[in-house]
Design an enzyme around this catalytic site. Structure first.
Site, PDB file in Angstrom:
ATOM      1  CG  ASP A 105      -8.036  10.235 -15.262  1.00  0.00           C
ATOM      2  OD1 ASP A 105      -8.506   9.154 -15.490  1.00  0.00           O
ATOM      3  OD2 ASP A 105      -8.961  11.058 -14.442  1.00  0.00           O
ATOM      4  CG  ASP A 207     -11.944   6.094 -16.681  1.00  0.00           C
ATOM      5  OD1 ASP A 207     -12.430   6.998 -16.031  1.00  0.00           O
ATOM      6  OD2 ASP A 207     -12.245   5.845 -17.676  1.00  0.00           O
ATOM      7  CD  GLU A 266     -14.819   5.971 -12.074  1.00  0.00           C
ATOM      8  OE1 GLU A 266     -15.559   6.782 -12.159  1.00  0.00           O
ATOM      9  OE2 GLU A 266     -14.061   5.402 -13.385  1.00  0.00           O
ATOM     10  CG  HIS A 328     -14.925  14.022 -13.779  1.00  0.00           C
ATOM     11  ND1 HIS A 328     -14.337  13.312 -12.655  1.00  0.00           N
ATOM     12  CD2 HIS A 328     -15.073  13.380 -14.897  1.00  0.00           C
ATOM     13  CE1 HIS A 328     -14.007  12.100 -13.337  1.00  0.00           C
ATOM     14  NE2 HIS A 328     -14.447  12.181 -14.646  1.00  0.00           N
ATOM     15  CG  ASP A 329     -17.789  10.886 -13.857  1.00  0.00           C
ATOM     16  OD1 ASP A 329     -17.625  11.439 -14.619  1.00  0.00           O
ATOM     17  OD2 ASP A 329     -17.171   9.967 -13.725  1.00  0.00           O
TER      18      ASP A 329
HETATM   19  C1  GLC Z   1     -15.183   7.287 -15.895  1.00  0.00           C
HETATM   20  C2  GLC Z   1     -14.870   8.749 -15.847  1.00  0.00           C
HETATM   21  C3  GLC Z   1     -15.951   9.297 -16.733  1.00  0.00           C
HETATM   22  C4  GLC Z   1     -15.887   8.580 -18.074  1.00  0.00           C
HETATM   23  C5  GLC Z   1     -15.982   7.151 -17.868  1.00  0.00           C
HETATM   24  C6  GLC Z   1     -15.404   6.557 -19.381  1.00  0.00           C
HETATM   25  O1  GLC Z   1     -16.191   7.000 -15.089  1.00  0.00           O
HETATM   26  O2  GLC Z   1     -14.736   9.348 -14.510  1.00  0.00           O
HETATM   27  O3  GLC Z   1     -15.889  10.609 -16.871  1.00  0.00           O
HETATM   28  O4  GLC Z   1     -16.808   9.308 -18.877  1.00  0.00           O
HETATM   29  O5  GLC Z   1     -15.244   6.576 -17.025  1.00  0.00           O
HETATM   30  O6  GLC Z   1     -14.052   6.701 -19.457  1.00  0.00           O
END
Ligand code: GLC
Length: 552
Positions: A105, A207, A266, A328-329
């Protein structure tokens, strides 16, 4: 149709949330040696393992863990909770030995406020790294520089008393945003990328990429009436500015020196043009983008059909789709799609979609077991976002509880006290039990992953929408890539409803064979006829058909 050229196009990826996968030292927190112990479960080269081709590890970097690793305090090291760089090297080696690629990540948008860069930056207004982050003066009468809202609630501006300026944070105040306008930041971060690639990692999950570009003249975002919190404004200036694309083009050029590497992004669903915008022209930005539209969609055949049909046209040549239902979100999909229906049956049907659609599937640890969102008391919560909106939103902790390995204490996850409680159903729902049971969800995932490997139509074939009639059914065809071969096409029929359905495919004439039904978890020797076939409630079937059926 061009044959697939890269490993990640035919790969199945498994997301590991390191906190919760396997603890090896009894501190209640998962770690790298624990992951290594469990690699055979993921792929030991035999049909007794899941058979995935890659793991994506949520952040392992040293971190104060306010956002559980997405607040990075050092980019070129491993958090002692998880192990050492030596452990990480062993993980890469052991994974590669089993044919499992390793995806890290990478958090580009922000660091932890404990990162030495930020510590230096905040030490004074004239600090050498001051402009590695975004700073602004307040307006008259103690007002903030503008109205921007942070993703996790409240203003995006935090006051730094000693230097009497505000700094920008798009997420938590402990996650100051890096200033990507600054070439020194880019150089430093590309150094980080090389550091991990030189250690042998096979790619990055990037991310929150649509936050990279922002308008540093700090205009106010337009107000949106009637909505609450983060959605009370249109996020026009605080994200999605063209610079984000420029940064990703640089990264793509750099990663070109490592030809096998994959970049997966993402981005928010509402980024202009949608996440597909980050494929660039198909060859100059990212290889893959998470597509969360199915994940956010209600469980409806028509809706899924429309989204899938649209997708096939929009991804530029050179880009490649992803399929993802949980991470995980998000709330785990067994509960999300199961609402108002039979959750276990739908989880099986969803597994068929995940592993038969066109694109690279991403599994979230435990979904292959049917792990559910765990009910937690407020005092058990760890994630600030989950706490902030509890009990009005489900939040993220319920989907992050420890992996359920077996029926021993704490589900075999730890011999200590788990950092989040283990779900109470672990004695009946765990990997050890499901491994022995041919009709379990785990066995179904294993079989589907194998089918994907056996039939090129599933990994490489074009997607063709066939019908959503009768209502609540979705039928699609994956067409075997080279018509001269004898490999079959694969037809998939999914009943989204809790009632039985009869389907007629008038354009199809040839008889096929059912390779798998979610009802039995197995195939059938009986011939399958397209003229009329039956689907039980929530049933999905995977059918092999002589190729070339119904034209190309
Ligand atoms: C992304 C991650 C999440 C995190 C956010 C800030 O959306 O998947 O878990 O809290 O970014 O880094």
């Amino acid at each position: 149709m061009v044959a697939l050229t890269s490993w990640w196009q035919s790969a199945v990826v498994y997301q590991i949330y390191p906190w919760s996968f396997q603890d090896s030292n009894g501190d209640g927190i998962g770690d790298i040696p624990g992951i290594i112990e469990r690699l055979d479960y993921l792929n030991d080269g035999t049909a007794a393992s899941l058979g995935v081709d890659a793991i994506w590890l949520s952040p392992l970097y040293p971190s104060p863990m306010v956002d559980f690793g997405y607040d990075v305090a050092e980019f070129c090291d491993i958090d002692p909770r998880f192990g050492t760089l030596g452990d990480f090297d062993r993980l890469v080696q052991e994974s590669h030995r089993r044919g499992i690629r390793v995806i890290m990540d990478l958090v580009l948008n922000h660091t932890s406020d404990r990162h030495p860069w930020f510590q230096e930056a905040r030490s004074s207004r004239s600090a050498a790294k001051r402009d590695w982050y975004y700073w602004a003066d307040g307006k008259a009468f103690g007002r903030r520089p503008n109205n921007w809202n942070a993703r996790f609630g409240g203003s995006s501006w935090a006051w730094d008393s000693p230097s009497r300026q505000y700094y920008l944070h798009s997420f938590l105040k402990e996650q100051p945003d890096l200033n990507w306008h600054n070439p020194a930041v880019r150089r430093a971060m590309w150094g980080v990328v090389r550091f991990w690639l030189d250690r042998g990692v096979d790619g990055f999950r990037l991310d929150a990429i649509n936050w990279l570009g922002k308008d540093s003249r700090w205009p106010n975002n337009p107000f949106r009436p009637g909505l609450r919190g983060y959605t009370r404004q249109t996020h026009r200036y605080d994200r999605d500015q063209p610079m984000g694309h420029e940064v990703l083009r640089e990264l793509r050029t750099l990663s070109g020196n490592y030809p096998e590497v994959v970049l997966i992004g993402e981005a928010s669903a509402d980024t202009p043009g949608g996440p597909v915008a980050f494929y660039g022209n198909g060859t100059d930005e990212l290889h893959m983008l998470f597509d969360f539209r199915l994940l956010k969609s209600p469980w409806q055949a028509d809706r899924f059909g429309q989204l899938l049909a649209a997708d096939q046209q929009r991804i530029p040549e050179g880009g490649w789709p992803t399929i993802v239902f949980s991470n995980h979100d998000q709330s785990r999909h067994i509960d999300r799609y199961g609402k108002g229906g039979h959750a276990e049956r739908r989880a099986r049907t969803t597994a068929v979609l995940l592993l038969t659609l066109r694109g690279t599937p991403f599994l979230y640890y435990g979904e292959e077991l049917g792990m559910k969102n765990t009910r937690l008391r407020y005092r058990d919560l760890r994630d600030p976002y989950t706490k902030r909106f509890w009990p009005f939103r489900i939040g993220r902790d319920p989907a992050r509880t420890p992996m359920q390995w077996d029926e021993s204490v704490h589900a075999g996850f730890t011999r200590g006290t788990p950092w989040l409680p283990v779900a109470s159903n672990y004695r009946d729902l765990n990997a050890a039990q499901e491994s022995q049971n041919h009709s379990s969800l785990l066995s179904l995932y294993r079989r589907l992953i194998r089918l994907r490997k056996v039939y090129p139509a599933l990994s490489e074939g074009a997607y063709r929408h066939i019908t959503t009639a009768p209502s609540d059914c979705l039928v699609f065809l994956r067409q075997q890539p080279s018509p001269s071969d004898t490999d079959p096409d694969i037809l998939v029929a999914v009943n989204f409803s809790a009632d039985a359905r009869t389907v007629t495919l008038s354009d199809f004439t040839k008889v096929g064979t059912v390779q798998l039904s979610t009802l039995t978890g197995a195939g059938s020797a009986r011939p399958w006829h397209p003229a009329q076939f039956h689907l039980e409630p929530d049933e999905a079937i995977v059918v092999a058909l002589p190729n070339g059926e119904a034209g190309r």
